[in-house]
Design a protein around this motif. Structure first.
Motif: not given
Ligand SMILES: Nc1ncnc2c1ncn2[C@@H]1O[C@H](COP(=O)(O)OP(=O)(O)OP(=O)(O)O)[C@@H](O)[C@H]1O
Ligand SMILES: [Mg+2]
Lengths: 264, 287
Positions: A36-39, A44-47, A204-206, A215-229
């Motif tokens: 799951t991707i948040i931010g 830059g999630k959709s990109t 999955m972006v949400t 949901y999911g087994n892994r979570l990514i937080m994005m900010d300004n084009g970087k993975i910060i978590l």
């Protein structure tokens, strides 16, 4: 397995609107990942999803699926390997065709679209059963045109159709954001069921923190084009919405601080 | 009087074929294709020059279809590969066709001896009915095949064609070729029917096609009638209206204005009924 390496992307290069979204961005999605991707808006999630799908070309970097380099492959050829569901329910179905016709077309994905009949009678029972899994009663309206359906019904069908021919990667971009809370929950449950049963690597972006945690087994937080978590496993299971919000805010203030630092 | 009515219906049926071609581009492919104004003359030119030179009139019609398909291919290539807008692509090919048509015909007007047309075989009305019946049937069947449904999706939701792993450009080109081939058959039949081919035949073909589609879908819209049938009925009714106006004393040259006004009126009346609107209201946004 999906591997994004050294991705760099700038929009409107050398113009006043120049916007660097990614610089040397890398991400590896393993076979059993449901990420799951948040931010925040504009992170830059959709990109990222558009680049993986091939609707936006990269400036630099490579994208590989199962060690096969697909960076240069046009979007429609990449579609043979991956499926997408968009935020806008109108993008996933064909409104002039009815439910069974839409499903039949996706059942034929990656095969030849020739002069045999689009809907073959012998598949109807099978499709009826598949549609009934959605629990929306649509199996009794297979002849209904998609244009008569609600956004939630279309989205459920889009999801079903996107996974009818098992993709090697599934890309979901806020696919429940346009739906009411009940329908949204239902679609999320269907998503989880399909992803688990079919074992499809999924991004999955949400914007829904709870969904991102539950949901999911892994979570990514994005900010300004970087993975910060980037957390997974037990660490992810122990997350709460509050903790995540706090992390989110911390990151935001930090980045504001560092911006100020640079300015001063 | 009876003869007049039969004539109007015959001509209406031939225009029905042309309207079916326009239906494929405009309603199914979502592509306002100006090429047809040139393709109809191309069909007429190919068919008349071949017949004058002793070629079998049926073969002349098949070759007219191929010529029309080539014109559609040209428009498709301009639009898909050179990224020229749909309207301008059609206008460019239509303009180029003007010279090509003159070269094919060598003069701006050819007359055909009427003993050697497809109509001399069985009688005019029967042949026309058979033609439109088979063309309509083939289109209806085609739209039920996988390829036909993919063409419907191409006009409906380009994004979905890509999702199905298929090339959207190829699909557009195929649709344009099919539609222009059909319009050229209409042009070929029209010259054989009238006994001459004329460079002025083409002007307003797209608009006439649209007017037929609108009339058909407004007046004959019933649940058990197929859209293609509505379009053919619309073309017949259009020709009836045309002949009534002529009989009311309007000069024939006024009818292009009347067709344009019909389409404009239909746009005004049906602005919320989607009879004529292009299908894609919004651009495909993906975020
Ligand atoms: N086609 C484009 N042309 C120019 N800039 C773009 C384009 N697409 C995206 N951008 C820019 O790239 C950045 C990232 O946009 P993106 O749509 O990926 O954000 P996002 O994380 O999906 O945000 P949201 O949560 O609002 O959907 C934004 O600054 C946006 O303005
Ligand atoms: Mg987005």
């Amino acid at each position: 397995m999906l591997e994004i390496k050294g991705l760099t992307k700038t929009f409107n290069t050398a113009s006043i609107n120049e916007k660097r979204v990614f610089e040397n961005f890398s991400l590896t999605v393993s076979q059993d990942d449901f990420i799951t991707i948040i931010g925040s808006n504009g992170a830059g999630k959709s990109t990222l999803l558009n680049i993986v799908a091939g609707s936006i070309p990269v400036d630099e970097g490579t994208i590989k699926i199962h060690d096969k380099d697909i960076t240069k492959l046009p979007e429609y050829k990449r579609s043979k390997k991956m499926s997408r569901v968009y935020q806008n329910p109108a993008l996933g179905t064909s409104p002039s065709l009815n439910i069974i016709e839409n499903i039949s077309m996706f059942n034929n994905k990656n095969k030849n679209f020739g002069l045999s009949f689009g809907v073959s009678k012998k598949n109807i029972a099978k499709f009826k059963e598949i549609v009934s899994v959605l629990g929306l009663g649509l199996e009794n309206h297979l002849e209904t045109k998609i244009s008569m359906l609600s956004g939630g019904q279309r989205q459920a069908l889009s999801l079903l159709m996107a996974t009818l021919t098992k993709p090697e990667v599934l890309l979901l971009d806020e696919h429940t954001a346009a739906l009411d809370p009940n329908t949204s929950k239902k679609i999320m449950e269907i998503t989880e069921k399909i992803v688990k049963e079919e074992k499809i690597p999924t991004l999955m972006v949400t914007h829904n923190m709870n969904d991102a945690i539950n949901y999911g087994n892994r979570l990514i937080m994005m900010d300004n084009g970087k993975i910060i978590l980037d957390i997974s496993g037990n660490e992810k299971k122990q997350l709460t919405a509050d903790k995540l919000m706090q992390l989110f805010k911390d990151v935001k203030t930090n980045s504001v601080l560092s911006d100020r630092f640079i300015l001063s | 009087m009876l003869e007049l009515i039969v004539n109007v219906i015959e001509q209406g049926l031939i225009y029905g074929i042309i309207a079916l071609g326009v239906y494929i581009t405009y309603k199914i492919l979502d592509f306002p294709d100006m090429t047809v104004d040139g393709t109809i003359i191309l069909g007429a030119a190919i068919s008349s020059i071949l017949i004058v030179n002793g070629v079998n009139p049926f073969i002349a019609i098949i070759l007219a279809f191929l010529g029309g398909a080539l014109a559609g291919l040209a428009t498709g290539i301009l639009h898909v590969y050179l990224k020229i807008s749909s309207l301008l692509s059609g206008i460019l090919v239509m303009t180029g066709l003007y010279s090509i048509n003159l070269r094919v015909m060598k003069t701006s007007n050819i007359s055909i001896p009427n003993k050697v047309t497809v109509f001399s075989l069985l009688g005019t009305l029967i042949v026309i009915v058979l033609f439109i019946f088979f063309i309509k049937l083939l289109i209806d069947l085609f739209l039920k095949t996988k390829l036909g449904m993919l063409l419907i999706i191409t006009g409906d939701n380009e994004n979905l064609v890509t999702s199905l792993g298929q090339n959207i450009g190829t699909m557009k080109i195929m649709g344009l070729m099919l539609a222009n081939g059909i319009v050229a058959i209409g042009g070929a039949l029209l010259t054989q029917y009238m006994g001459f081919a004329d460079m002025s035949l083409g002007t307003g073909t797209l608009v006439i096609g649209l007017a037929s589609i609108i009339i058909g879908q407004t007046i004959f819209k019933l649940p058990f009638i197929k859209e293609t049938t509505m379009v053919v009925f619309g073309a017949i009714l259009y020709n009836v209206l045309q002949s009534i106006t002529l009989n009311l004393g309007f000069p024939a040259s006024d009818f292009k204005l009347i067709s344009a006004l019909t389409v404009i009126t239909a746009f005004i009346i049906s602005s919320n009924k989607k009879v004529l609107k292009l299908k894609r209201g919004e651009k495909n946004v993906r975020n």
